[in-house]
Design a protein around this motif. Sequence first.
Motif, PDB file in Angstrom:
ATOM      1  N   PRO A  96      51.166  56.120  24.218  1.00 31.90           N
ATOM      2  CA  PRO A  96      51.375  57.399  23.545  1.00 31.90           C
ATOM      3  C   PRO A  96      52.789  57.964  23.678  1.00 31.90           C
ATOM      4  O   PRO A  96      53.335  58.491  22.706  1.00 31.90           O
ATOM      5  CB  PRO A  96      50.359  58.328  24.203  1.00 31.90           C
ATOM      6  CG  PRO A  96      49.280  57.426  24.661  1.00 31.90           C
ATOM      7  CD  PRO A  96      49.986  56.176  25.089  1.00 31.90           C
ATOM      8  N   ILE A  97      53.387  57.846  24.845  1.00 33.83           N
ATOM      9  CA  ILE A  97      54.745  58.374  24.988  1.00 33.83           C
ATOM     10  C   ILE A  97      55.712  57.572  24.131  1.00 33.83           C
ATOM     11  O   ILE A  97      56.542  58.134  23.417  1.00 33.83           O
ATOM     12  CB  ILE A  97      55.167  58.408  26.473  1.00 33.83           C
ATOM     13  CG1 ILE A  97      54.358  59.471  27.207  1.00 33.83           C
ATOM     14  CG2 ILE A  97      56.666  58.677  26.603  1.00 33.83           C
ATOM     15  CD1 ILE A  97      54.539  59.466  28.714  1.00 33.83           C
ATOM     16  N   GLY A  98      55.586  56.254  24.157  1.00 34.14           N
ATOM     17  CA  GLY A  98      56.441  55.415  23.316  1.00 34.14           C
ATOM     18  C   GLY A  98      56.223  55.678  21.833  1.00 34.14           C
ATOM     19  O   GLY A  98      57.180  55.791  21.058  1.00 34.14           O
ATOM     20  N   GLY A  99      54.967  55.799  21.421  1.00 32.93           N
ATOM     21  CA  GLY A  99      54.658  56.073  20.017  1.00 32.93           C
ATOM     22  C   GLY A  99      55.181  57.418  19.557  1.00 32.93           C
ATOM     23  O   GLY A  99      55.720  57.555  18.450  1.00 32.93           O
ATOM     24  N   ALA A 100      55.060  58.432  20.411  1.00 32.19           N
ATOM     25  CA  ALA A 100      55.535  59.772  20.047  1.00 32.19           C
ATOM     26  C   ALA A 100      57.058  59.815  19.947  1.00 32.19           C
ATOM     27  O   ALA A 100      57.609  60.433  19.029  1.00 32.19           O
ATOM     28  CB  ALA A 100      55.046  60.791  21.063  1.00 32.19           C
ATOM     29  N   VAL A 101      57.734  59.156  20.870  1.00 34.52           N
ATOM     30  CA  VAL A 101      59.204  59.131  20.824  1.00 34.52           C
ATOM     31  C   VAL A 101      59.681  58.395  19.578  1.00 34.52           C
ATOM     32  O   VAL A 101      60.586  58.864  18.873  1.00 34.52           O
ATOM     33  CB  VAL A 101      59.774  58.498  22.121  1.00 34.52           C
ATOM     34  CG1 VAL A 101      61.252  58.195  21.983  1.00 34.52           C
ATOM     35  CG2 VAL A 101      59.530  59.409  23.306  1.00 34.52           C
ATOM     36  N   LEU A 102      59.080  57.245  19.284  1.00 33.66           N
ATOM     37  CA  LEU A 102      59.463  56.508  18.077  1.00 33.66           C
ATOM     38  C   LEU A 102      59.190  57.323  16.814  1.00 33.66           C
ATOM     39  O   LEU A 102      59.989  57.305  15.877  1.00 33.66           O
ATOM     40  CB  LEU A 102      58.723  55.172  18.014  1.00 33.66           C
ATOM     41  CG  LEU A 102      59.198  54.097  18.969  1.00 33.66           C
ATOM     42  CD1 LEU A 102      58.286  52.878  18.895  1.00 33.66           C
ATOM     43  CD2 LEU A 102      60.632  53.697  18.679  1.00 33.66           C
ATOM     44  N   ALA A 103      58.074  58.038  16.779  1.00 28.77           N
ATOM     45  CA  ALA A 103      57.752  58.864  15.612  1.00 28.77           C
ATOM     46  C   ALA A 103      58.753  59.995  15.444  1.00 28.77           C
ATOM     47  O   ALA A 103      59.151  60.318  14.319  1.00 28.77           O
ATOM     48  CB  ALA A 103      56.336  59.424  15.735  1.00 28.77           C
ATOM     49  N   ALA A 104      59.177  60.603  16.547  1.00 27.16           N
ATOM     50  CA  ALA A 104      60.164  61.681  16.458  1.00 27.16           C
ATOM     51  C   ALA A 104      61.483  61.161  15.902  1.00 27.16           C
ATOM     52  O   ALA A 104      62.091  61.797  15.027  1.00 27.16           O
ATOM     53  CB  ALA A 104      60.376  62.317  17.825  1.00 27.16           C
TER      54      ALA A 104
END
Length: 122
Positions: A96-104
């Motif tokens: 989730p942290i990796g996915g959220a950072v990439l999405a941002a």
Amino acid sequence: ATGMFDGVSYGQAILCEGIGTFILMLTIMGSAVDARCRGGFAGLAIGLVVVADIIVFGNITGAAINPARAFGPYLIDSLLGGPIAWSQYPIYLIGPIGGAVLAAFAYDFIGDPRNAEGSCSE
């Protein structure tokens, strides 16, 4: 508590959590955070994405898509003597942290939120 289903590797679980969170974060950024958009349907859009994430990833990882969503049940299981799967908790942090950072970063690049011109309602 969330947990990997049988036959799912650690890497696959991290990837699934990352993809689910990436899609959710893009929806949040595009419908609720971007100042150019009206927030009237943000809750509906976000809710539908959460439902879709659960339908798609629920039978793979439990679809936490949020580290806090996984931490709470793990903590309660630990306190009440239930089955503890802390070895799987990094899945619900890294994905989730990796996915959220990439999405941002992706939304910043694709959506160009700094561009004050234009509007979602136009």
